[in-house]
Design a protein around this motif. Structure first.
Motif, PDB file in Angstrom:
ATOM      1  N   THR A   1       1.064   0.309  -8.881  1.00 13.79           N
ATOM      2  CA  THR A   1       0.937  -1.176  -8.866  1.00 13.79           C
ATOM      3  C   THR A   1      -0.310  -1.565  -8.975  1.00 13.79           C
ATOM      4  O   THR A   1      -0.763  -2.735  -9.522  1.00 13.79           O
ATOM      5  CB  THR A   1       1.698  -1.683  -7.528  1.00 13.79           C
ATOM      6  OG1 THR A   1       2.803  -1.267  -7.280  1.00 13.79           O
ATOM      7  CG2 THR A   1       1.474  -3.114  -7.076  1.00 13.79           C
TER       8      THR A   1
ATOM      9  N   ALA B   1      -1.782  -4.459 -11.575  1.00 15.06           N
ATOM     10  CA  ALA B   1      -2.739  -5.709 -11.114  1.00 15.06           C
ATOM     11  C   ALA B   1      -4.059  -5.587 -12.033  1.00 15.06           C
ATOM     12  O   ALA B   1      -4.451  -6.536 -12.149  1.00 15.06           O
ATOM     13  CB  ALA B   1      -2.810  -5.792  -9.507  1.00 15.06           C
TER      14      ALA B   1
ATOM     15  N   GLY C   1      -5.077  -8.459 -14.324  1.00 18.52           N
ATOM     16  CA  GLY C   1      -6.059  -9.254 -14.058  1.00 18.52           C
ATOM     17  C   GLY C   1      -7.295  -9.438 -14.973  1.00 18.52           C
ATOM     18  O   GLY C   1      -8.206 -10.040 -14.567  1.00 18.52           O
TER      19      GLY C   1
ATOM     20  N   THR D   1      -6.512 -15.110 -11.313  1.00 19.11           N
ATOM     21  CA  THR D   1      -5.938 -14.638 -10.064  1.00 19.11           C
ATOM     22  C   THR D   1      -4.416 -15.247  -9.909  1.00 19.11           C
ATOM     23  O   THR D   1      -3.530 -14.459  -9.396  1.00 19.11           O
ATOM     24  CB  THR D   1      -6.842 -14.971  -8.842  1.00 19.11           C
ATOM     25  OG1 THR D   1      -8.226 -14.543  -9.201  1.00 19.11           O
ATOM     26  CG2 THR D   1      -6.269 -14.159  -7.724  1.00 19.11           C
TER      27      THR D   1
ATOM     28  N   ASN E   1      -1.939 -13.902 -12.374  1.00 19.03           N
ATOM     29  CA  ASN E   1      -1.959 -12.623 -12.005  1.00 19.03           C
ATOM     30  C   ASN E   1      -0.992 -12.026 -10.705  1.00 19.03           C
ATOM     31  O   ASN E   1      -0.171 -11.198 -10.621  1.00 19.03           O
ATOM     32  CB  ASN E   1      -3.367 -11.678 -11.662  1.00 19.03           C
ATOM     33  CG  ASN E   1      -3.239 -10.464 -11.671  1.00 19.03           C
ATOM     34  OD1 ASN E   1      -2.386  -9.691 -10.930  1.00 19.03           O
ATOM     35  ND2 ASN E   1      -4.245  -9.785 -12.224  1.00 19.03           N
ATOM     36  N   TYR E   2      -1.366 -13.046  -9.702  1.00 19.83           N
ATOM     37  CA  TYR E   2      -0.554 -12.879  -8.378  1.00 19.83           C
ATOM     38  C   TYR E   2       0.928 -13.002  -8.467  1.00 19.83           C
ATOM     39  O   TYR E   2       1.762 -12.519  -7.972  1.00 19.83           O
ATOM     40  CB  TYR E   2      -1.236 -13.697  -7.368  1.00 19.83           C
ATOM     41  CG  TYR E   2      -0.104 -13.657  -6.155  1.00 19.83           C
ATOM     42  CD1 TYR E   2      -0.264 -12.566  -5.326  1.00 19.83           C
ATOM     43  CD2 TYR E   2       0.533 -14.935  -5.899  1.00 19.83           C
ATOM     44  CE1 TYR E   2       0.932 -12.753  -4.137  1.00 19.83           C
ATOM     45  CE2 TYR E   2       1.283 -14.913  -4.759  1.00 19.83           C
ATOM     46  CZ  TYR E   2       1.577 -13.969  -3.978  1.00 19.83           C
ATOM     47  OH  TYR E   2       2.404 -13.920  -3.101  1.00 19.83           O
TER      48      TYR E   2
ATOM     49  N   THR F   1       2.683 -10.144 -10.637  1.00 19.43           N
ATOM     50  CA  THR F   1       2.620  -8.775  -9.609  1.00 19.43           C
ATOM     51  C   THR F   1       3.550  -8.900  -8.650  1.00 19.43           C
ATOM     52  O   THR F   1       4.154  -7.990  -8.123  1.00 19.43           O
ATOM     53  CB  THR F   1       1.144  -8.207  -9.350  1.00 19.43           C
ATOM     54  OG1 THR F   1       0.419  -9.407  -8.783  1.00 19.43           O
ATOM     55  CG2 THR F   1       0.557  -7.758 -10.551  1.00 19.43           C
ATOM     56  N   SER F   2       3.615 -10.419  -7.948  1.00 19.62           N
ATOM     57  CA  SER F   2       4.203 -10.669  -6.946  1.00 19.62           C
ATOM     58  C   SER F   2       5.603 -10.548  -7.147  1.00 19.62           C
ATOM     59  O   SER F   2       6.596 -10.158  -6.198  1.00 19.62           O
ATOM     60  CB  SER F   2       4.068 -11.721  -6.081  1.00 19.62           C
ATOM     61  OG  SER F   2       4.145 -13.001  -6.856  1.00 19.62           O
TER      62      SER F   2
ATOM     63  N   VAL G   1      -1.311  -6.619  -3.796  1.00 15.68           N
ATOM     64  CA  VAL G   1      -1.299  -7.186  -5.203  1.00 15.68           C
ATOM     65  C   VAL G   1      -2.529  -8.098  -5.481  1.00 15.68           C
ATOM     66  O   VAL G   1      -3.205  -8.300  -6.384  1.00 15.68           O
ATOM     67  CB  VAL G   1      -0.025  -7.397  -5.828  1.00 15.68           C
ATOM     68  CG1 VAL G   1       0.909  -6.474  -5.853  1.00 15.68           C
ATOM     69  CG2 VAL G   1       0.588  -8.717  -5.132  1.00 15.68           C
TER      70      VAL G   1
ATOM     71  N   GLY H   1      -5.722  -8.028  -8.051  1.00 14.69           N
ATOM     72  CA  GLY H   1      -5.665  -9.068  -9.037  1.00 14.69           C
ATOM     73  C   GLY H   1      -7.395  -9.698  -9.120  1.00 14.69           C
ATOM     74  O   GLY H   1      -7.708 -10.079 -10.131  1.00 14.69           O
TER      75      GLY H   1
END
Length: 650
Positions: free
Chosen positions: A466, A470, A474, A479, A482-483, A486-487, A508, A512
């Motif tokens: 993970t 990220a 990133g 951000t 990216n969040y 990944t979330s 995450v 990021g």
């Protein structure tokens, strides 16, 4: 404070921002079009304030107008190609796209009753408007945010359409074009979804709050306050950079902007004192990046977390992030301290320090930031807290003439806040495309299960994979985007293994942000190298080394949720903090190669291993770590005393 250090000029700062921060690469329009953009940005802010105060607009209308404002202004400010910045003019194509964006933004307000009455049925006009909205979002994102996140969004759209042809567990029945357009623009799961909603509410208002704070001169005050507190300590300027950047993070959502503004002040100080160019740049880059991790106002993605995690408030998130942020900056502080001792650097001289009475006399400038904490702690909504914080900023600024915000300053703050919000709106709209595809295809659960299977159900391996995802995302994405990615595709994998939801999302979120200083694409470090004159890759490697704590802390709070103040007691939290801080000291000494004296290779290895033992949440490793830590500390201290005695004896 009188400027005693050679700082880079405002023009040089602007050039660096344009080079490394796509958000700053805008046309500087004059004449009629300059006024059009100026009033467009002003009305954008006024609309957002009106909406926040009176809350009269249905969600779809609010988001549609927000999107229309953002897209049209992006096409007027961000050129099709960066080379056109030299020409400083808008093309007919840009004007056409801006007009189409206004039409897209107006579609929901004009047609809402008709759209609702059709209960999900789309007309031909609906289809073409939705398709146009999706294409405009992709192009605006490419211009204002960058190509990587645009390509990721396109890949997700292609995945949705070509689902039946996907390999292995990724296969799905596919989404036809009409269904895809409907999801993107006529549901709450696509472009007009949660990410853009957060942009149109929480994020926009806090960006305005930051713009008003800047008008009070609080940015320079942060520098003066940091120098007053840390300037005379060992390696003072480096510690000033850490302290100042932590504060600057409360008014700047961009690591690059933070490093260029505060770094133009702190990096020359560090170089003058004797720090190497690459190390000076790395300190500022690592500290500036950490600004987005510092409560009460964290990076924009933290506001998204409120909507993505059920049953938590923003205060819950800020409170949980407090100790990890403290450990992050403590880690950088420790390493700069050991580096300063290693090369024999002292603090600033008396004549280089600001007047303490003047600094203390402006302490009232921090009141608005403190009020944010008080208001959030009281249970007030994030939107209301942001609105009242803007009011407090204006009132507090009036206490002294030199900080007073007049009506011209207020207007320019509204314009500056809206300008900053454009790239966030584009990024969150693109993130909405990704969320829409994940929701429509069930990709999130598939990838989460695939990640767990790849790691064979081992938590540490799942966390490692993970982290890599990220960091890679990133390197080319803001951000916020990216969040979101990944979330939705990585955090669920961690949650499946029994990790608390808040800890998984913060994990995450952290990586990021840290991607900004992780080579090979470390934009914040490269911007810092532009200020320091150092070599960019070396600066990036140094910044990643200084921020080693940031690569460890997320693992710590996943394995020890007590660090997030989840289900803990004050005594348990105290023990976890004590072992973590001791571990940071040992790792910092091992990484720099100095404690009380220079460390040999074997001593460095033992110090780092001891730090990891203290950080790992296990009673046995903690006890063993403390014993070895005490032995190392004693040896270092006695060895240092012996050297001092030899020197004293001649």
């Amino acid at each position: 404070m009188e400027n005693k250090f050679k700082q880079i000029s405002i023009e040089e700062q602007k050039l660096l921002l344009e080079k490394y921060d796509l958000e700053a690469s805008t046309l500087k329009l004059k004449g009629f079009m300059g006024w059009v953009v100026f009033f467009g940005l002003l009305f954008f802010s006024l609309f957002q304030l009106y909406s926040a105060i009176f809350q009269v607009f249905p969600k779809q209308i609010l988001l549609s107008i927000h999107l229309g404002f953002a897209l049209s202004l992006i096409f007027l400010l961000f050129p099709f190609r960066k080379k056109r910045l030299k020409e400083q003019k808008i093309t007919w194509f840009d004007l056409l796209l801006a007009l189409l964006s206004i039409g897209v933004g107006a579609y929901w307000p004009l047609m809402m009753d008709d759209i609702v009455s059709r209960t999900g049925m789309m007309t031909g006009l609906d289809f073409y408007v939705g398709l146009m909205a999706t294409l405009l979002v992709l192009e605006a994102t490419r211009r204002a945010v960058g190509l990587p996140i645009t390509m990721i969004s396109v890949i997700f759209l292609l995945y949705a359409y070509f689902g039946p042809y996907m390999p292995g567990f990724l296969v799905h029945r596919g989404v036809h074009l009409e269904g895809l357009v409907k999801t993107m623009f006529f549901t709450t799961e696509g472009i007009l979804g949660t990410p853009l909603y957060v942009s149109a509410t929480y994020i926009f208002l806090f960006l305005l709050f930051g713009a008003f704070l800047v008008k009070t001169g609080v940015g320079q005050y942060f520098n003066d306050l940091a120098v007053s507190i840390a300037g005379k300590r060992i390696g003072g300027p480096a510690k000033v950079a850490i302290f100042s950047s932590a504060l600057q993070g409360t008014i700047s959502g961009s690591s690059v902007a933070n490093v260029v503004t505060s770094g133009s002040f702190t990096i020359p100080m560090m170089k003058k004192l004797g720090y190497r160019k690459e190390f000076a740049g790395a300190v500022e880059a690592a500290a500036s990046t950490g600004g987005q991790l510092m409560p009460p106002i964290m990076g924009a993605a933290a506001f998204l977390m409120v909507e993505f995690i059920g049953g938590v408030t923003y205060w819950d998130i800020a409170k949980a992030a407090a100790i990890p942020a403290l450990l992050y900056f403590t880690g950088i502080w420790i390493m700069t301290h050991f580096e300063a001792k290693r090369i024999g650097l002292k603090g600033l001289k008396d004549e280089e320090m600001p007047n303490k009475k003047e600094v203390i006399s402006k302490i009232y400038l921090l009141i608005p930031i403190l009020m944010v904490i008080v208001l959030l702690m009281s249970g007030m909504s994030v939107m209301r807290a942001a609105l009242w914080s803007i009011v407090f900023t204006v009132v507090v600024s009036a206490l002294k003439k030199e900080t007073r915000i007049g009506w011209k300053d207020a207007v320019h703050a509204l314009v500056d806040g809206a300008r900053t919000a454009l790239s966030v709106a584009a990024a969150t709209a693109a993130a909405g495309i990704i969320v829409g595809v994940v929701t429509k295809t069930g990709l999130g659960l598939k990838l989460a299960n695939g990640l767990v299977d790849l790691a064979d159900g081992v938590l540490l391996l799942t966390l490692f994979f993970t982290m890599l995802a990220a960091l890679v995302l990133g390197m080319g994405s803001p951000t916020t985007a990216n969040y979101v990615i990944t979330s939705t595709i990585a955090a669920p994998a961690i949650i499946l293994l029994g990790v608390p939801e808040l800890a998984a999302h913060l994990f995450v979120f952290y990586f990021g942000i840290i991607a900004d200083i992780t080579p090979p694409v470390a934009l914040t470090a490269f911007a810092a190298a532009g200020v320091s004159g150092g070599e960019p890759i070396r600066t990036g490697i140094n910044s990643a080394r200084l921020a080693i704590a940031a690569f460890i802390i997320p693992y710590m709070f996943v394995l020890q949720p007590e660090l997030l103040m989840i289900d803990t007691t004050i005594w348990k939290l105290g023990w976890v903090l004590l072992t973590a801080l001791a571990g940071m000291v040992a790792i910092g000494a091992g990484m720099i190669g100095f404690w009380y004296r220079k460390l040999r290779i074997l001593e460095r290895i033992i110090a780092i291993a001891t730090g990891l033992m203290l950080i790992y949440p296990d009673g046995l490793t903690d006890v063993m770590g403390f014993i070895i830590f005490a032995i190392l500390l004693t040896i270092q201290f006695l060895s240092n005393q012996k050297n001092k005695t030899k020197i004293a004896q001649g």
